[in-house]
Design a protein around this motif. Structure first.
Motif, short mmCIF file in Angstrom:
data_model
loop_
_atom_site.label_atom_id
_atom_site.label_comp_id
_atom_site.label_asym_id
_atom_site.label_seq_id
_atom_site.Cartn_x
_atom_site.Cartn_y
_atom_site.Cartn_z
N GLY A 80 0.79 -1.22 0.00
CA GLY A 80 0.00 0.00 0.00
C GLY A 80 0.82 1.27 0.00
N THR A 81 2.08 1.19 -0.46
CA THR A 81 2.92 2.39 -0.52
C THR A 81 3.75 2.37 -1.79
OG1 THR A 81 4.52 3.74 0.67
CG2 THR A 81 4.85 1.38 0.75
N ASN A 82 4.22 3.51 -2.15
CA ASN A 82 5.09 3.66 -3.31
C ASN A 82 6.41 2.93 -3.04
OD1 ASN A 82 6.72 4.50 -5.41
ND2 ASN A 82 6.35 6.68 -5.10
N ALA A 83 6.88 2.16 -3.99
CA ALA A 83 8.11 1.38 -3.80
C ALA A 83 9.33 2.28 -3.61
CB ALA A 83 8.33 0.45 -4.99
N ASN A 84 9.29 3.50 -4.11
CA ASN A 84 10.44 4.40 -4.00
C ASN A 84 10.46 5.20 -2.70
OD1 ASN A 84 11.36 3.60 -6.52
ND2 ASN A 84 10.10 5.12 -7.56
N LEU A 85 9.44 5.05 -1.87
CA LEU A 85 9.40 5.75 -0.59
C LEU A 85 10.51 5.23 0.31
CD1 LEU A 85 7.71 7.69 1.25
CD2 LEU A 85 6.55 5.65 2.05
N PRO A 86 11.40 6.11 0.81
CA PRO A 86 12.50 5.62 1.64
C PRO A 86 12.00 5.06 2.97
CG PRO A 86 12.51 8.02 1.53
CD PRO A 86 11.44 7.55 0.62
N LYS A 87 12.62 3.95 3.37
CA LYS A 87 12.27 3.27 4.61
C LYS A 87 13.56 2.98 5.37
CE LYS A 87 9.05 1.01 1.64
NZ LYS A 87 9.59 1.72 0.51
N THR A 88 13.48 2.99 6.69
CA THR A 88 14.62 2.64 7.51
C THR A 88 14.25 1.41 8.32
OG1 THR A 88 15.30 4.94 7.67
CG2 THR A 88 16.24 3.42 9.27
N ILE A 89 15.07 0.37 8.23
CA ILE A 89 14.84 -0.88 8.95
C ILE A 89 15.97 -1.01 9.97
CG2 ILE A 89 14.73 -3.38 8.74
CD1 ILE A 89 13.64 -2.86 5.86
N GLY A 94 19.84 -2.88 23.98
CA GLY A 94 19.62 -1.55 23.42
C GLY A 94 20.56 -1.15 22.31
N THR A 95 21.50 -2.01 21.95
CA THR A 95 22.43 -1.67 20.88
C THR A 95 21.78 -1.90 19.52
OG1 THR A 95 23.38 -3.88 20.89
CG2 THR A 95 24.47 -2.23 22.23
N ILE A 96 22.12 -1.03 18.58
CA ILE A 96 21.62 -1.17 17.22
C ILE A 96 22.53 -2.16 16.51
CG2 ILE A 96 21.26 0.00 15.03
CD1 ILE A 96 20.54 2.51 16.65
N LEU A 97 21.96 -3.29 16.08
CA LEU A 97 22.74 -4.34 15.44
C LEU A 97 22.76 -4.18 13.93
CD1 LEU A 97 21.34 -7.25 17.60
CD2 LEU A 97 23.52 -6.08 17.87
N ILE A 98 21.62 -3.79 13.36
CA ILE A 98 21.51 -3.62 11.91
C ILE A 98 20.68 -2.37 11.66
CG2 ILE A 98 20.63 -4.60 9.75
CD1 ILE A 98 20.92 -7.38 11.04
N ARG A 99 21.15 -1.51 10.77
CA ARG A 99 20.35 -0.37 10.32
C ARG A 99 20.53 -0.28 8.81
NH1 ARG A 99 20.57 4.92 13.45
NH2 ARG A 99 18.72 4.06 14.41
N LYS A 100 19.44 -0.42 8.08
CA LYS A 100 19.48 -0.41 6.63
C LYS A 100 18.47 0.60 6.10
CE LYS A 100 22.10 -4.15 6.04
NZ LYS A 100 23.28 -4.29 5.30
N SER A 101 18.83 1.26 5.03
CA SER A 101 17.89 2.09 4.30
C SER A 101 17.40 1.25 3.13
CB SER A 101 18.55 3.36 3.79
OG SER A 101 18.92 4.17 4.87
#
Length: 144
Positions: A85-94, A101-108
């Motif tokens: 239900g969203t545009n495929a080009n809309l940027p997302k952060t996973i 509490g440590t960030i293990l993976i951050r992907k755009s």
């Protein structure tokens, strides 16, 4: 915002004893952060599923009118994230956050179908955060 994250980690830390006994607590919150639902589920260690069945095991979650599917959960390695239900080009952060509490993976990501490889991580519970525009949804992920 920090209070919500700390509170969430505190709840998950308290629930870790349930995970060790093959149980997990699933809680749902409204947009204001109020708990709307609490459910204790029993996890089965003996089930065996083919890949075609894995795609059917997900819980529908919504950010506004956008549907997010995260499956399979619990996972042994590959975690699928689908946004409908969203545009495929809309940027997302996973973002994948560990119990400490440590960030293990951050992907755009700009694609609506995304695979996250959790195989190098140890077994346990993690928080998966999916953020698009000014909206964010968090999922409790169990890695077997």
């Amino acid at each position: 915002m920090k209070f919500i994250i700390y509170f969430l980690f505190l709840l998950i830390a308290c629930a870790s004893s349930y995970a060790q006994s093959n149980q997990a607590i699933v809680m749902k919150y409204d947009a204001n952060g109020n708990r709307t639902n609490k459910k204790v589920i029993t996890l089965s260690q003996t089930r065996s599923l083919s890949e075609s069945q894995d795609e059917e095991i997900f819980e529908n979650e919504f950010i506004g009118e956008k549907e997010i599917r995260v499956y399979p959960n619990p996972t042994k390695g590959q975690l699928q994230i689908k946004i409908i239900g969203t545009n495929a080009n809309l940027p997302k952060t996973i973002t994948l956050i560990g119990m400490n509490g440590t960030i293990l993976i951050r992907k755009s990501a700009s694609d609506n179908d995304y695979t996250l490889d959790l195989s190098p991580l140890s077994s346990g519970m993690y928080i998966l955060s999916v953020q698009m525009e000014d909206m964010k949804k968090e999922f409790k992920i169990i890695k077997e």
